[in-house]
Design an enzyme around this catalytic site. Structure first.
Site, mmCIF file in Angstrom:
data_model
loop_
_atom_site.group_PDB
_atom_site.id
_atom_site.type_symbol
_atom_site.label_atom_id
_atom_site.label_comp_id
_atom_site.label_asym_id
_atom_site.label_seq_id
_atom_site.Cartn_x
_atom_site.Cartn_y
_atom_site.Cartn_z
ATOM 1 N N GLY A 291 -40.732 85.073 11.666
ATOM 2 C CA GLY A 291 -42.035 85.642 11.369
ATOM 3 C C GLY A 291 -42.057 87.157 11.373
ATOM 4 O O GLY A 291 -41.025 87.824 11.441
ATOM 5 N N HIS A 292 -43.273 87.680 11.324
ATOM 6 C CA HIS A 292 -43.523 89.108 11.120
ATOM 7 C C HIS A 292 -42.719 90.000 12.073
ATOM 8 O O HIS A 292 -42.137 91.000 11.652
ATOM 9 C CB HIS A 292 -45.021 89.364 11.303
ATOM 10 C CG HIS A 292 -45.453 90.776 11.082
ATOM 11 N ND1 HIS A 292 -45.437 91.392 9.854
ATOM 12 C CD2 HIS A 292 -45.924 91.706 11.954
ATOM 13 C CE1 HIS A 292 -45.881 92.634 9.963
ATOM 14 N NE2 HIS A 292 -46.176 92.847 11.231
#
Length: 316
Positions: A291-292
């Site tokens: 993810g980010h």
């Protein structure tokens, strides 16, 4: 194992004072640099005579996001990670004293680097670190030895219109829509929203350190933070307007780019990574299944890729 054996051999032929000095240089230190009356907090480790990596953090984090990377690279590199004004442990001056815009934050961080005597460096840019880093890079292209890009966007197709929808609506309407801004604040600045930013798209969400969103929540809960951060969301439209300028910088100066892009980022999709292929000749392109905040799961992998990337390009 090979690295451990090398270290054992190295330390076996060093004096005690040399060993202590070597270990000390790898231990992170924490300090403040006052830039025009604003105290900028920073983490630093490594020998300043070695290649420097300037680590520019994203929203809503701080230099805390680089804690593992600093530990893993400080044996061979000099690393410095500042907190922006209003973020982390840096000063949070009133808006009538300090202008919270990407232009001004970049100017502050640029001056911070100059005051610290850092004249050559590779920029690690993530999220907000991209518009700040590109402003610094375009102002001083001769200082930038390479770019390490972790979901640091500079292409319009790299903005997920669904995720950015409410903020883009703010760009159209301007500040002052209380209902819209309250909705953005409640979804982004609360504990649930912050936890989601760190865990969304990760392989093992239960391994992500809760300290991340708890620290961010504490910072965002200070009086005046919501209005300041909403102002930066609104100002982000000026970053998009500069994308062509930053793309031209890449084409003109051709800095080597190591791209370590999180595939599952809800804000900056892979199409933003693909854009770099158009403008950069020396591109080390990597997509990560996370993810980010990719460093939460892949700090070891990213550190390994940074070493290989810098060594291959003989960045000294």
């Amino acid at each position: 194992m090979r690295k451990l054996l090398s270290l054992i051999f190295l330390y076996s032929v060093m004096t005690v004072s040399q060993v202590n000095a070597a270990w000390a240089s790898q231990t992170p230190t924490y300090g403040y640099e006052t830039v025009e009356q604003t105290k900028i907090f920073f983490r630093e480790a490594g020998d300043p005579s070695k290649p420097t990596l300037v680590l520019l953090h994203g929203f809503p984090s701080s230099s805390h996001q680089y804690r593992e990377l600093i530990r893993k690279l400080s044996d061979d590199y000099h690393l410095i990670a500042p907190d922006y004004p209003g973020f982390g442990a840096s000063d949070f001056p009133d808006a009538d004293i300090y202008e919270y815009s990407f232009d001004n934050i970049a100017r502050t961080i640029d001056k911070f680097l100059e005051q610290r005597g850092i004249e050559k460096y590779s920029l690690f840019i993530h999220d907000y670190g991209a518009p700040i880093g590109y402003r610094i890079a375009t102002a001083h292209p001769e200082r930038v030895q390479s770019l390490i890009v972790q979901n640091g966007n500079t292409y319009e197709e790299g903005l997920n219109k669904e995720a950015w929808g409410p903020i883009m609506k703010m760009w159209e309407q301007g500040r002052g829509n209380t209902e819209l801004e309250s909705a953005i604040a409640s979804s982004v600045f609360g504990l649930d929203g912050l936890r989601w930013q760190y865990t969304h798209g990760t392989r093992k969400p239960d391994t992500i350190l809760p300290d991340n969103w708890l620290l961010d929540y504490q910072s965002l809960s200070r009086p005046g933070q919501h209005d300041m951060q909403l102002g930066l969301f609104y100002d982000y439209r000026n970053n998009v307007a500069k994308y062509p300028e930053w793309q031209a910088y890449l084409r003109t100066y051709q800095p080597p780019v190591l791209l370590v892009w999180a595939k599952n980022d809800a804000f900056f999709p892979v199409s933003g990574a693909e854009g770099y292929k158009r403008d950069v000749k020396d591109l080390d392109y990597n997509l990560l299944e996370t993810g980010h905040f990719a460093l939460e799961e892949d700090a070891s992998l990213i550190a390994k890729k940074i070493r290989a990337f810098l060594i291959k390009r003989e960045i000294k």
